[in-house]
Each structure stands twice: as structure tokens, then as C-alpha cells.
Design a protein around this motif. Structure first.
Motif, PDB file in Angstrom:
ATOM      1  N   GLU A 277       0.857  -1.154  -0.055  1.00 39.90           N
ATOM      2  CA  GLU A 277       0.017  -0.020  -0.040  1.00 39.90           C
ATOM      3  C   GLU A 277       0.785   1.180  -0.019  1.00 39.90           C
ATOM      4  OE1 GLU A 277      -2.639  -0.001   3.023  1.00 39.90           O
ATOM      5  OE2 GLU A 277      -3.496  -1.966   2.706  1.00 39.90           O
ATOM      6  N   CYS A 278       2.023   1.027   0.371  1.00 40.93           N
ATOM      7  CA  CYS A 278       3.106   2.356   0.469  1.00 40.93           C
ATOM      8  C   CYS A 278       3.804   2.548  -0.839  1.00 40.93           C
ATOM      9  CB  CYS A 278       4.511   1.996   1.435  1.00 40.93           C
ATOM     10  SG  CYS A 278       3.579   2.240   3.096  1.00 40.93           S
ATOM     11  N   ASP A 286      -6.215   6.194  -6.600  1.00 39.80           N
ATOM     12  CA  ASP A 286      -5.244   5.106  -5.742  1.00 39.80           C
ATOM     13  C   ASP A 286      -4.773   5.912  -4.234  1.00 39.80           C
ATOM     14  OD1 ASP A 286      -5.931   3.024  -7.342  1.00 39.80           O
ATOM     15  OD2 ASP A 286      -3.942   3.122  -8.093  1.00 39.80           O
ATOM     16  N   ILE A 288      -4.467   7.270  -0.584  1.00 35.89           N
ATOM     17  CA  ILE A 288      -4.823   6.747   0.435  1.00 35.89           C
ATOM     18  C   ILE A 288      -5.071   7.879   1.755  1.00 35.89           C
ATOM     19  CG2 ILE A 288      -3.900   4.596   0.365  1.00 35.89           C
ATOM     20  CD1 ILE A 288      -1.703   5.198   2.056  1.00 35.89           C
ATOM     21  N   PRO A 292      -0.601   3.434   5.769  1.00 32.15           N
ATOM     22  CA  PRO A 292      -0.931   2.040   5.878  1.00 32.15           C
ATOM     23  C   PRO A 292      -0.078   1.438   7.209  1.00 32.15           C
ATOM     24  CG  PRO A 292       0.542   2.464   4.218  1.00 32.15           C
ATOM     25  CD  PRO A 292       0.139   3.447   4.607  1.00 32.15           C
ATOM     26  N   ALA A 353      -5.635  -6.824   3.995  1.00 34.50           N
ATOM     27  CA  ALA A 353      -6.469  -5.697   3.454  1.00 34.50           C
ATOM     28  C   ALA A 353      -7.832  -5.884   3.096  1.00 34.50           C
ATOM     29  CB  ALA A 353      -5.756  -5.028   2.458  1.00 34.50           C
TER      30      ALA A 353
END
Length: 358
Positions: A277-278, A286, A288, A292, A353
Motif C-alpha cells: 500500500e506504500c 489510488d 490513501i 498504512p 487488507a
């Protein structure tokens, strides 16, 4: 003289595939390396940094095994243990069916003919007082090749990595760009006709366009020389591009291992999911809202009990503190996806996730 991968005389010959294609190229079992911290009046060992702690994995012939994880997780220490640049505290290495460093196994001299390493810092890896052609010719000469043949081999390898020997052979490292120096390092690693290369952040210091050229070169050389790669990198996009399988490390231990598509599409360990997610993206959809993964890794001198990731894990349960999760056995099957997590469900196809553990 025409240079052919692995077979050209007078190039040094590698060991034959003694175990056949089914035999893993490398098996690492229970590798450990602790760095002592000394203090007090008597300079005694007062603590230890557990850089690599009970790491086991296999590398299949012909594959590229990607190794990822945060800085300080033990990736580079692991690479140096494999090359015997550091002495392991415990564990066993088997190269194509032969134990390494034992009386009945492979000597380090033979191992290093068959396994070479490309380091992250392309400049400090080269001798600043030697022209690059001599740097490439030096390893074959150490292993018994005469000067003329070693120089001829160096010129042909420079040509193979995209540097004309008549233009670059006599240059010194400070006269080359970063990408050119790394190409020289790759050529030098190939000078002994190895069967496996360990690439430690080999493109991380390069511009993206140059890194892409080097990655394409590595793919071409892998096919041409029938090589096996262990590719260490922070860049998850690069690992996804080049790797067949991925090994994820956290605080000196392996937390997940499996095929690249399986890990990237459905990670089973929350740390792997957070790393993915990084990743940087150019797609605004996409984005965030929150990081995360929060907090710094625990102190490797005194890691948490049980699962070492539990102090940062949003899914931690009491069992995570009481008992250390085990990765399990892959049995050298490259299709097996393993995760060292009490909350993971093998074969479920769902990542952390995608589900919440209550």
C-alpha cells in the motif's frame, strides 16, 4: 575468440548441475547472525543485534527471487552471509546439493566461482586505481587464467554489457557514469562464469531511465547465461517487474514467501500488505487517507515476544504475543505461498487488507 555463455575455453568452467533441474540452486536453513554490543569496563558483550534470526528459504534454478523489506530488516546482511563475507553464527547452506564450507562439501573458492554478488554502491565496488578492463580481468586471473585470455574475456564481457571495450576498457571508475559503473560491476561478476548472482540494490542509486536499461540488461544476461538471481531491493515496482518469487523480511526474519503474482495480488501477512500500500502511484484514484503502517520497527536488540510485527499490526491477537508464528515448509515448490502469521489462512486467497480480524 568467440565467447559463449558458460562453455567457452579458456573461460573457467562452472560445476555441472549435479542435482539436476529439480535440485534447488541454493538452500539456506536456520541462518543466524547476531552482532555483539560491548560495554562496561571489561568491554564484555552486553547485548546483541539480531540482524538475521533463523532464516530459511530455497532458490530454484533459473528463477529470480526478490527480497524486500524496510531498511534494517536484514536483507544485505543475509546477502553477505550467503557470500560468506560475514561469518554466520548458525545455519547451513547447500549449493546445488553440496553443503558449503564442510569437509565433504564445497570450498569457499569453488562457491565463489559459482555465486557472485553485485553491490549497491557501484563506485566503491571498483578499485579506483585500476582501469575497468583490468578490474574485470582480475578475478579470472586469481582463479588461474593467463593474462592474455583474462584481458580478452574482459573485453568481450564489456561488449556484452553494452560498453565498447576500445572506448571504456582503459577508463578509470571516476570517468564513468553511475549506470556505466554498474554495468562494469555486472561484467566483473560474470567473469568467472557463475551460475547465480546476488544483486543487492543494484539499480537503487540509478536514475529511473538508466535503471530500466540495467534491468533489461539483467533479463537478457539471465537468459543468455542461464543464470539464477537473488534480487534485493526497496523498490516494490522493480521487484514486481523482475522477480518470479518474493521473500519478505521483517526485523531479521522471513514473514512471507511466494510467487510474485500471488503476493502482490493477495498478500497474507499484514506487513506485506502495508508495504504494497506504500507503493508510489500516478493514479489519483489510488490515494490513501492514512498511512498504512505507523511507527518505527522495534529495537532489534530486544525484539517483541511472539510475532515481531505485533506491536505495529492492526490485527494482533493474544496468540501473537504468546507464540511466534512459523513460515512453514515450501518443499522447494515455487508455487507455494507461505506467511508467518497466526491470522493468515493458507489457500483463502484473501489478504489482510480485505478482511478484518476481530
Amino acid at each position: 575468440m568467440t565467447l559463449h555463455p558458460r562453455t567457452s575455453a579458456p573461460r573457467l568452467q562452472s560445476l555441472a548441475d549435479r542435482g539436476g533441474k529439480a535440485q534447488p540452486m541454493l538452500i539456506a536453513t536456520g541462518l543466524k547472525r547476531y552482532f555483539p554490543i560491548r560495554g562496561g569496563v571489561l568491554n564484555r558483550t552486553v547485548a546483541e543485534v539480531k540482524a538475521v534470526d533463523d532464516v530459511s528459504f530455497t532458490v530454484i534454478k533459473g528463477e529470480t527471487l526478490g527480497v524486500v523489506g524496510e531498511s534494517g530488516c536484514g536483507k544485505s546482511t543475509l546477502a553477505r552471509l550467503l557470500m560468506h563475507l560475514l561469518v554466520k553464527d548458525a545455519g547451513e547452506l547447500i549449493f546445488d546439493g553440496d553443503p558449503v564450507g564442510q569437509a565433504e562439501g564445497l570450498s569457499l573458492r569453488v562457491l565463489r566461482r559459482n555465486m557472485q554478488m553485485v553491490f549497491q554502491d557501484s563506485y566503491s565496488s571498483l578499485n579506483p586505481r585500476l582501469p575497468v578492463e583490468e578490474s574485470i580481468a582480475y578475478p579470472p586471473r586469481v582463479h588461474g587464467m593467463n593474462r592474455a585470455d583474462a584481458k580478452r574475456t574482459a573485453g568481450e564481457l564489456l561488449q556484452r554489457v553494452g560498453l565498447k571495450p576500445e572506448h571504456f576498457g582503459g577508463r578509470y571508475p571516476h570517468e564513468l557514469s553511475g549506470g556505466q559503473k554498474q554495468r562494469v560491476n555486472i561484467a566483473r561478476a560474470l567473469a568467472l562464469s557463475p551460475r547465480m548472482l546476488i544483486l543487492d540494490e543494484a539499480v537503487s542509486a540509478l536514475d529511473k531511465s538508466i535503471a530500466a536499461q540495467v534491468l533489461n540488461l539483467l533479463g537478457q544476461l539471465k537468459r543468455e547465461f542461464n543464470l539464477t538471481y537473488m534480487f534485493i531491493s526497496h523498490d516494490l515496482h522493480v521487484v514486481q517487474y523482475i522477480a518470479d518469487r518474493v521473500l519478505v523480511m521483517y526485523l531479521g526474519q522471513v514473514v512471507e514467501l511466494g510467487p510474485v503474482a500471488s503476493i502482490y495480488n493477495a498478500p497474507r501477512h499484514p506487513y506485506t500488505a502495508a508495504l504494497l500500500e506504500c507503493r508510489l502511484t500516478t493514479n489519483p484514484a489510488d490515494r490513501i487517507d492514512a498511512p498504512p503502517l505507523l511507527g518505527d520497527p522495534p529495537n532489534p536488540i530486544d525484539p517483541p515476544s511472539g510475532c515481531r510485527f505485533r506491536t505495529r499490526c492492526p490485527h494482533a491477537e493474544p496468540v501473537c504475543e504468546a507464540r511466534m508464528p512459523r513460515l512453514g515448509e515450501s518443499n522447494s515448490d515455487p508455487s507455494v505461498h507461505l506467511a508467518a502469521c497466526h491470522m493468515a489462512h493458507p489457500g483463502s486467497g484473501h489478504s489482510h487488507a480485505e478482511r478484518t480480524v476481530h
